[in-house]
Every structure is written in C-alpha cells, then in structure tokens.
Write a protein that holds these residues in place. Sequence first.
Motif, PDB file in Angstrom:
ATOM      1  N   LYS A  82       0.093   4.479  -7.735  1.00 33.07           N
ATOM      2  CA  LYS A  82       1.110   4.479  -8.690  1.00 33.07           C
ATOM      3  C   LYS A  82       1.599   5.793  -9.102  1.00 33.07           C
ATOM      4  O   LYS A  82       2.616   5.956  -9.354  1.00 33.07           O
ATOM      5  CB  LYS A  82       0.766   3.537  -9.794  1.00 33.07           C
ATOM      6  N   GLU A  83       0.579   6.731  -9.440  1.00 29.32           N
ATOM      7  CA  GLU A  83       0.794   8.085  -9.920  1.00 29.32           C
ATOM      8  C   GLU A  83       1.323   8.920  -8.851  1.00 29.32           C
ATOM      9  O   GLU A  83       2.391   9.584  -9.218  1.00 29.32           O
ATOM     10  CB  GLU A  83      -0.484   8.580 -10.395  1.00 29.32           C
ATOM     11  N   GLY A  86       0.882  -1.194   0.085  1.00 31.73           N
ATOM     12  CA  GLY A  86      -0.076  -0.003   0.053  1.00 31.73           C
ATOM     13  C   GLY A  86       0.911   1.012  -0.079  1.00 31.73           C
ATOM     14  O   GLY A  86       0.510   2.242   0.616  1.00 31.73           O
ATOM     15  N   ALA A  87       2.045   1.240  -0.849  1.00 34.85           N
ATOM     16  CA  ALA A  87       2.800   2.335  -0.712  1.00 34.85           C
ATOM     17  C   ALA A  87       2.560   3.701  -1.317  1.00 34.85           C
ATOM     18  O   ALA A  87       3.069   4.466  -0.887  1.00 34.85           O
ATOM     19  CB  ALA A  87       4.256   1.714  -1.385  1.00 34.85           C
ATOM     20  N   GLY A  88       1.430   3.572  -1.951  1.00 33.35           N
ATOM     21  CA  GLY A  88       1.110   4.741  -2.624  1.00 33.35           C
ATOM     22  C   GLY A  88      -0.155   5.625  -1.984  1.00 33.35           C
ATOM     23  O   GLY A  88      -0.894   6.285  -2.386  1.00 33.35           O
ATOM     24  N   CYS A 113       6.938   1.434  -8.693  1.00 28.40           N
ATOM     25  CA  CYS A 113       6.401   0.474  -7.755  1.00 28.40           C
ATOM     26  C   CYS A 113       6.026  -0.849  -8.267  1.00 28.40           C
ATOM     27  O   CYS A 113       6.263  -0.761  -9.623  1.00 28.40           O
ATOM     28  CB  CYS A 113       5.015   0.838  -6.979  1.00 28.40           C
ATOM     29  N   THR A 114       5.788  -1.952  -7.726  1.00 28.02           N
ATOM     30  CA  THR A 114       5.218  -3.076  -8.293  1.00 28.02           C
ATOM     31  C   THR A 114       3.866  -3.604  -7.867  1.00 28.02           C
ATOM     32  O   THR A 114       3.693  -3.083  -6.672  1.00 28.02           O
ATOM     33  CB  THR A 114       6.486  -4.358  -8.045  1.00 28.02           C
ATOM     34  N   TYR A 120       8.251  -1.249  -3.201  1.00 27.34           N
ATOM     35  CA  TYR A 120       7.034  -0.467  -3.094  1.00 27.34           C
ATOM     36  C   TYR A 120       5.846  -1.063  -4.069  1.00 27.34           C
ATOM     37  O   TYR A 120       5.703  -1.271  -5.091  1.00 27.34           O
ATOM     38  CB  TYR A 120       7.083   0.767  -3.403  1.00 27.34           C
ATOM     39  N   ILE A 121       4.773  -1.943  -2.998  1.00 28.21           N
ATOM     40  CA  ILE A 121       3.889  -2.565  -3.765  1.00 28.21           C
ATOM     41  C   ILE A 121       2.605  -1.781  -3.582  1.00 28.21           C
ATOM     42  O   ILE A 121       2.199  -1.199  -2.534  1.00 28.21           O
ATOM     43  CB  ILE A 121       3.376  -3.956  -2.934  1.00 28.21           C
ATOM     44  N   GLU A 122       1.870  -1.610  -4.714  1.00 29.87           N
ATOM     45  CA  GLU A 122       0.576  -0.490  -4.999  1.00 29.87           C
ATOM     46  C   GLU A 122      -0.011  -1.218  -6.104  1.00 29.87           C
ATOM     47  O   GLU A 122       0.435  -1.483  -7.188  1.00 29.87           O
ATOM     48  CB  GLU A 122       1.008   0.769  -5.058  1.00 29.87           C
ATOM     49  N   ILE A 123      -1.599  -1.369  -5.909  1.00 31.23           N
ATOM     50  CA  ILE A 123      -2.148  -1.753  -6.894  1.00 31.23           C
ATOM     51  C   ILE A 123      -3.190  -0.959  -7.688  1.00 31.23           C
ATOM     52  O   ILE A 123      -3.589  -0.912  -8.691  1.00 31.23           O
ATOM     53  CB  ILE A 123      -3.261  -3.036  -6.413  1.00 31.23           C
ATOM     54  N   SER A 124      -3.504   0.650  -6.766  1.00 32.11           N
ATOM     55  CA  SER A 124      -4.203   1.479  -7.593  1.00 32.11           C
ATOM     56  C   SER A 124      -3.515   2.218  -8.506  1.00 32.11           C
ATOM     57  O   SER A 124      -2.251   2.714  -8.197  1.00 32.11           O
ATOM     58  CB  SER A 124      -4.886   2.085  -6.382  1.00 32.11           C
TER      59      SER A 124
END
Length: 275
Positions: free
Chosen positions: A38-39, A8-10, A48-49, A30-34
Amino acid sequence: MRKITIIGAGGKMGMRISRNLMNEAYDVSYIEISESGKERLNTLGIICTTSELDIVDTDVVILAIPDVAIESASPGIVQKMKTGSLLITLDPAAPFAGKLFRRPDIAYFLAHPSHPSIFNWEPTLEAQMDYFGGTLAKQTMVCALMEGDESDYQLGVEIATKMYAPISVVHRITVEQMAILEPGLVETLSSTCIYVIRKGLDEVIRKGVPADAARDFLLGHIHIQLAVLFDQIPGAVFSDAANKAIARGIDEIFKPDWKKVLEIENVKEQIMAIT
C-alpha cells in the motif's frame, strides 16, 4: 470504459503494471493487502483497496501475485468474477501445473515479457539501462490463450501491450511452450549457466587475477561470443582453437543428457517445485 482489477497491485510486478495502466483509458481498481505494498502504491498517488468486491463487476482481472500463492488464492478470486470476464496471469507456471482455479464461463490469457534484448539499440542512456523493461526500453512479449475465443486473445494483447510497454513484437505461443521457455530455457538452463560463469569469475579473482581485469576481460568476451552465436555478425564464427576449447568444456562441465531439462516432463517437475 473497461473495468480492470489488479490483484497484488503493490507487489514487484504489480507496481510496474499499476504504474503503466494508471494513466490508460481504463477504470482500474488496485487490490493490495500488505502494508508495504500500500505504501508503494501511495508513492504513485494510487489509493488501493483490500476488498475483493471490486472483482464482481470487473471485465478483466490481472493476477499479479506470486506463483506459490495462486493455488490458494485463485479460487476465492475466480469464483467472484462475472461470466464472460477475462483473467490475465503473468507467468505460465501455476496455470500449467493445474494450480489456477478454472471456470468454463470465463477466459484465461497468459502474458510474459521477454525483457529488453542485449542487442537492443536504445536512443538514450536511461533507456539502455532499463534492463528489466516496462519503462523506457522496448521489449517483446510472449502470450497464450488458455481458454476463450479470439476476441479474448485480442483484448489480452491490448492490455498486456500497455502493461509491459513499450512492446515491439508480440509472439503468440501455447501455454506448454511458455512453460518450456520459463522455467526450462531461461531459468533452469540459462540462469544456471550464467550463475556458473559468475562463480568462475569469482574463482579466477580468488586465484589472484586482478578483479577489474578479470571482469572486463570476461564481459567483453561474453559480448562478442553472444554476437557470434546469435548471428549478429554475418558470417562470423569462432576460431578453431575456440571450438576445441568449447568441445573440451562441454565434456568436462556438462552431463551428456543435459538437454533433458527442456523435455516437457522435466519442465513439469521444475514447475511443481516452483509452485
């Protein structure tokens, strides 16, 4: 070099943590799915990944996701972690409610910032206006070791101190005590009282008191009231008239059993509602 993975880095807290750890001596993933997350990370120059494969060989996982998501998301994350690794969570709610997936072969550490005190002295206006903390203004934090040994606690403190920097004091307490503090003391009790005070300001403005005069008068009085009640002025006490007004206000505004919101069973109910 320790490997750290931020899940949830973002997000709101994830961004603050990512910014503070990106230049530290760690190997950070850094893991972020949204897409919006990411932006936001891109503005920091962070790529990120979305792959949880980064979790497999990491030493420390920081879980920076909302409380309501921890129950569903934590099993898939924790099951990938290597034996002997450390999981850091940012809030006591989900762990205290039993909604955080548990394994006996990893350690669990909780750390939450206190946010800068209203009685902080900061050398610059910019630092004084860092109300949230984690940027310029010093703050304290509370920490608890849920599972693990002393070396796990020390590692957690090392990383959390950098996550929330600048940190002035680290308070070591229990998970239950963290839950009493939040949500019990600072959200259910304190936020509610302050919200009612703000609504009171709106009401006196509605009654015709000039808005600027009402706001200035209220905020000035809150400042001195807090200074007196929290022992910032040696020997200072309220006047007899103020004490009489307080006694009347308690009788008219509060239920006699208001302290129940700080009892642990009531805190558990609050946390279940949150999570």
